[in-house]
Design a protein around this motif. Structure first.
Motif, PDB file in Angstrom:
ATOM      1  N   GLN A 466      84.133  37.210  76.197  1.00  0.00           N
ATOM      2  CA  GLN A 466      84.861  36.290  76.908  1.00  0.00           C
ATOM      3  C   GLN A 466      86.136  36.073  76.565  1.00  0.00           C
ATOM      4  OE1 GLN A 466      81.777  33.326  75.911  1.00  0.00           O
ATOM      5  NE2 GLN A 466      80.727  33.429  77.932  1.00  0.00           N
ATOM      6  N   ARG A 467      86.460  36.129  75.327  1.00  0.00           N
ATOM      7  CA  ARG A 467      87.918  35.938  74.755  1.00  0.00           C
ATOM      8  C   ARG A 467      88.723  36.968  75.622  1.00  0.00           C
ATOM      9  NH1 ARG A 467      85.479  34.261  69.840  1.00  0.00           N
ATOM     10  NH2 ARG A 467      85.643  36.557  69.065  1.00  0.00           N
ATOM     11  N   GLN A 468      88.356  38.335  75.550  1.00  0.00           N
ATOM     12  CA  GLN A 468      88.788  39.272  76.091  1.00  0.00           C
ATOM     13  C   GLN A 468      89.222  39.168  77.474  1.00  0.00           C
ATOM     14  OE1 GLN A 468      87.484  43.361  75.459  1.00  0.00           O
ATOM     15  NE2 GLN A 468      89.514  43.812  74.458  1.00  0.00           N
ATOM     16  N   ARG A 469      88.265  38.596  78.131  1.00  0.00           N
ATOM     17  CA  ARG A 469      88.167  38.464  79.614  1.00  0.00           C
ATOM     18  C   ARG A 469      89.247  37.238  79.802  1.00  0.00           C
ATOM     19  NH1 ARG A 469      82.424  37.536  81.366  1.00  0.00           N
ATOM     20  NH2 ARG A 469      81.915  37.784  79.148  1.00  0.00           N
ATOM     21  N   VAL A 470      89.507  36.310  79.060  1.00  0.00           N
ATOM     22  CA  VAL A 470      90.521  35.137  79.292  1.00  0.00           C
ATOM     23  C   VAL A 470      91.837  35.840  79.088  1.00  0.00           C
ATOM     24  CG1 VAL A 470      91.722  33.374  78.160  1.00  0.00           C
ATOM     25  CG2 VAL A 470      89.084  33.517  78.381  1.00  0.00           C
ATOM     26  N   SER A 471      91.949  36.827  77.990  1.00  0.00           N
ATOM     27  CA  SER A 471      93.362  37.502  78.040  1.00  0.00           C
ATOM     28  C   SER A 471      93.554  38.385  79.376  1.00  0.00           C
ATOM     29  CB  SER A 471      93.319  38.283  76.998  1.00  0.00           C
ATOM     30  OG  SER A 471      94.567  39.089  76.682  1.00  0.00           O
TER      31      SER A 471
END
Length: 570
Positions: A466-471
C-alpha cells in the motif's frame, strides 16, 4: 567561537551577537572598576579620617549601579538572542538541507542531523543566553583587577600579573583536553543515533527472527563505544578542571602569604593588604568559574563545528543563467559515474523518447538505480552528460528539473498525516477528485473511503504494498512529463500489480517513462528494453528480439519463466 557562531548565524543575527559581546564586556569592565574602587574606599575607611571615604563610596556606588544596569540590559538581550539563535540555526539548517544534493543523505547523516536539530542547536542557544557573560567576565574583570593591583601594590601586583598568564596556559590545556575527548564522544553519539533509528525501523525484521536488543550487535557495539568515550572524557576532563581549580586557589594563598610577610616586615600597611586580598579574591572568583564555563564553551564549539560541516557542505553548482528544455526527451551521453572512487557506470549512452516506455534491466548492483538518481541529479556525473530536451540537467534550475520529473523509488516514506495528504504531496493544489482518481489508478481503490485516515509515521498503518501504491499515486498526480519507476511493482500482489500495469501503459502514452524492474512481466510491453551490465549497456531492443538473441535478457527471462512453473503442494 564567537566569530564561528556569527558566521553560522548569518549577517542578520551576527550584528546583535557582536553588540551583546560589547555590552557584556562593558559590564565586566564596570565590575572590575567597582572592585578597583574598593582599594581607596577601604584605605579611607580604615585610615585616620573615615569621612574621607564618602567620595570614594559615591564613586563605588556609581560603578555598581552602572554594572547593574549594563548587566541587566546584557542579560535581557542574551535571553532574547538565545531564542533567536535557536530559531536562526534551525532555519539555516533547514534551508541547507533542501540545497544539499540528495546523494549527500545517508543513514549516518540522518542520525547526525537528528542530533544537530534536537541537541546541538539547543546547546548553542546557551552560548549567548548563559555562557557568554561568565566567560567574558572571567577574561575582562581579572584584567582590570590585575592592573589595579599593579598600581596599588606593585610587588604583589607583579606576582599576580605573572601568574595569570600561567593560569591561562593551564586553562587552555584543560580546554584542549576537553575538546579532544568531546570530538570522539560526538562521533560515537552520532553513530548511536543512527543505530537507534535503524533499530527502531527494523523491529519487524528483528522480531521475526527472534532478535533482541542484546543480539543486535551493531547497536550494542555503538552503545559500548559511546560508554567508553564518555569514560575517556571524564578521565581527561576531571584532572584538567581539578588542576586548574587548585592553581587558582594556590594564587590566592600565595598572595596571602606574601602580603602577610610584607606586613610583618613593616613594608606594607594592613589596610593595603586587606584591599589587595579583596582584589585577589575578586580576581580568582571569575577565574575559578572560567574552567567550568570554558569547558562548556569548548563543548558548544564542538557542536558548532559539526553544524558548520553541514552548513558548508558542498552543494551542486547552480547555473547562472538556467535554461529551459524544449521537450521531454532524455539523452544519456557517454555517462561515467562512481561512488568514492569505485566505478559504477562506464560510458552509458541511450535515449528515452517522448511518449514511450523504456525498460532498464540488469543484475543487482549493475547501476540501474544509479541511472535514475543521476537523472534526478542526486549527484553530478563524473563525465559525459544527461540532457532533457537538449539541455544538460546541470544547466537547469533545480526547481525546474524537479517539476519535470516524477519518481517512484524502491524505498517509500510516508509522512505522519492523512492518506490524502501523502498523495497530495505530488501536487499540493490538486482537488479531492484528482486525488481520488490518482489513488484509484494506482490500485488504492480499496482505500478510497479512508483517504482522510492517518497513516502513521513512516506509513506504519499501511502495508508495504500500500505504501508503494501511495508513491505511485503521487507520481500520477504530479502529472510530470518524465516519470521514473524504480521497482514500482516489487511489493505488489499480482492483482494490484495488474492494475498498476494499466496505469503504467497509460503513462507511457503521454510521458517519457523509464521503468526499472526485476519482474520482467512489468517491462515486456516496453518500446525498448536496455540491459545494463558491468557499467555499460550490453543489449537493447524489444522483448521478443532480446529473447531470441540468447543474451543476458534471454537468460533472465528463461529463469523467470522456469521459476513461475514451481508450485507448492500439500
Amino acid at each position: 567561537m564567537i566569530r564561528a557562531l556569527a558566521t553560522a548565524l548569518g549577517p542578520a543575527h551576527a550584528a546583535p551577537l557582536r553588540r551583546l559581546l560589547v555590552l557584556t564586556a562593558a559590564a565586566a569592565a564596570a565590575q572590575g572598576l567597582a572592585y578597583a574602587l574598593l582599594v581607596p574606599l577601604l584605605y579611607a575607611v580604615l585610615g585616620s579620617r573615615p569621612a574621607g571615604a564618602l567620595p570614594w563610596l559615591a564613586a563605588f556606588a556609581a560603578a555598581v549601579a552602572g554594572y547593574g544596569a549594563l548587566t541587566w540590559s546584557a542579560q535581557t538581550r542574551a535571553f532574547r538572542l538565545g531564542s533567536d539563535v535557536a530559531r536562526a540555526l534551525h532555519h539555516r539548517l533547514g534551508e541547507k538541507i533542501i540545497e544539499l544534493p540528495l546523494g549527500w543523505f545517508s543513514p549516518a547523516r540522518t542520525g547526525q542531523l537528528s542530533r544537530l536539530a534536537g541537541q546541538s542547536v539547543p546547546q548553542l542557544m546557551n552560548v549567548p543566553a548563559h555562557l557568554l557573560r561568565p566567560v567574558v567576565t572571567a577574561a575582562i574583570t581579572p584584567a582590570v583587577v590585575a592592573v589595579t593591583l599593579l598600581v596599588v601594590e606593585p610587588r604583589l601586583g607583579a606576582a599576580v600579573a605573572v601568574t595569570v598568564p600561567l593560569l591561562a596556559v593551564v586553562l587552555r590545556a584543560a580546554d584542549r583536553a576537553v575538546a579532544r575527548a568531546d570530538a570522539d564522544r560526538h562521533r560515537r553519539a552520532d553513530e548511536v543515533a543512527a543505530r537507534l533509528v535503524e533499530f527502531a525501523q527494523a523491529q519487524p525484521v528483528l522480531r521475526a527472527y527472534g532478535r533482541t536488543a542484546r543480539e543486535h550487535r551493531l547497536l550494542d557495539d555503538a552503545l559500548v563505544a559511546q560508554a567508553a568515550a564518555d569514560r575517556a572524557m571524564l578521565r581527561h576532563v576531571i584532572p584538567a578542571l581539578t588542576g586548574f581549580g587548585f592553581a587558582v586557589r594556590a594564587l590566592l594563598g600565595g598572595v596571602l602569604l606574601a602580603g602577610t610577610n610584607l606586613v610583618l616586615g613593616g613594608s606594607l600597611d594592613v589596610p593595603v593588604l586587606l584591599a589587595v586580598l579583596v582584589l585577589t579574591v575578586r580576581l580568582t572568583e571569575p577565574l575559578g568559574t572560567a574552567a567550568e564555563y570554558g569547558a562548556a564553551l569548548r563543548l558548544a564549539n564542538g557542536r558548532l563545528s559539526t553544524l558548520d560541516d553541514v552548513l558548508t557542505a558542498a552543494t551542486l553548482p547552480a547555473p547562472d543563467q538556467p535554461r529551459t528544455p524544449r521537450s521531454a526527451e532524455v539523452v544519456l551521453d557517454d555517462v561515467h559515474f562512481g561512488y568514492d572512487g569505485r566505478p559504477v557506470l562506464a560510458g552509458v549512452s541511450f535515449t528515452l523518447p517522448e511518449r514511450g516506455m523504456t525498460a532498464l534491466v540488469g543484475p543487482s548492483g549493475a547501476g540501474k538505480s544509479t541511472v535514475a538518481r543521476l537523472l534526478a541529479r542526486f549527484w553530478d556525473v563524473d563525465a559525459g552528460a544527461i540532457r532533457i530536451g537538449g539541455v544538460d540537467v546541470r544547466q537547469m534550475a533545480t526547481a525546474d528539473l524537479m517539476s519535470r520529473v516524477a519518481f517512484v523509488f524502491q524505498d517509500v516514506y510516508l509522512f505522519d498525516g492523512t492518506l490524502a495528504g501523502n498523495i497530495r504531496l505530488g501536487r499540493a493544489d490538486a482537488t479531492d477528485e484528482e486525488v481520488r482518481a490518482a489513488a484509484a489508478a494506482a490500485g488504492l481503490g480499496d482505500l478510497l473511503d479512508r483517504l482522510d485516515d492517518p497513516v502513521g509515521e513512516g506509513g506504519t498503518a499501511l502495508s508495504g504494498g500500500q505504501r508503494q501504491r501511495v508513491s505511485i499515486a503521487r507520481a500520477l498526480l504530479k502529472n510530470a512529463p518524465i516519470v521514473v519507476l524504480d521497482e514500482a511493482t516489487a511489493a505488489l500482489d499480482p492483482e494490484t500489480a495488474a492494475a498498476v500495469q494499466t496505469a503504467v501503459h497509460a503513462l507511457a502514452r503521454r510521458t517519457t517513462l523509464l521503468v526499472i524492474a526485476h519482474r520482467l512481466e512489468t517491462v515486456r510491453a516496453a518500446d525498448q528494453i536496455l540491459v545494463l551490465r558491468d557499467g555499460v549497456i550490453t543489449e537493447r531492443g524489444r522483448h521478443d528480439d532480446l529473447v531470441g538473441a540468447g543474451g543476458t535478457y534471454a537468460s533472465f527471462w528463461h529463469d523467470r519463466t522456469a521459476a513461475e512453473g514451481w508450485r507448492l503442494v500439500g
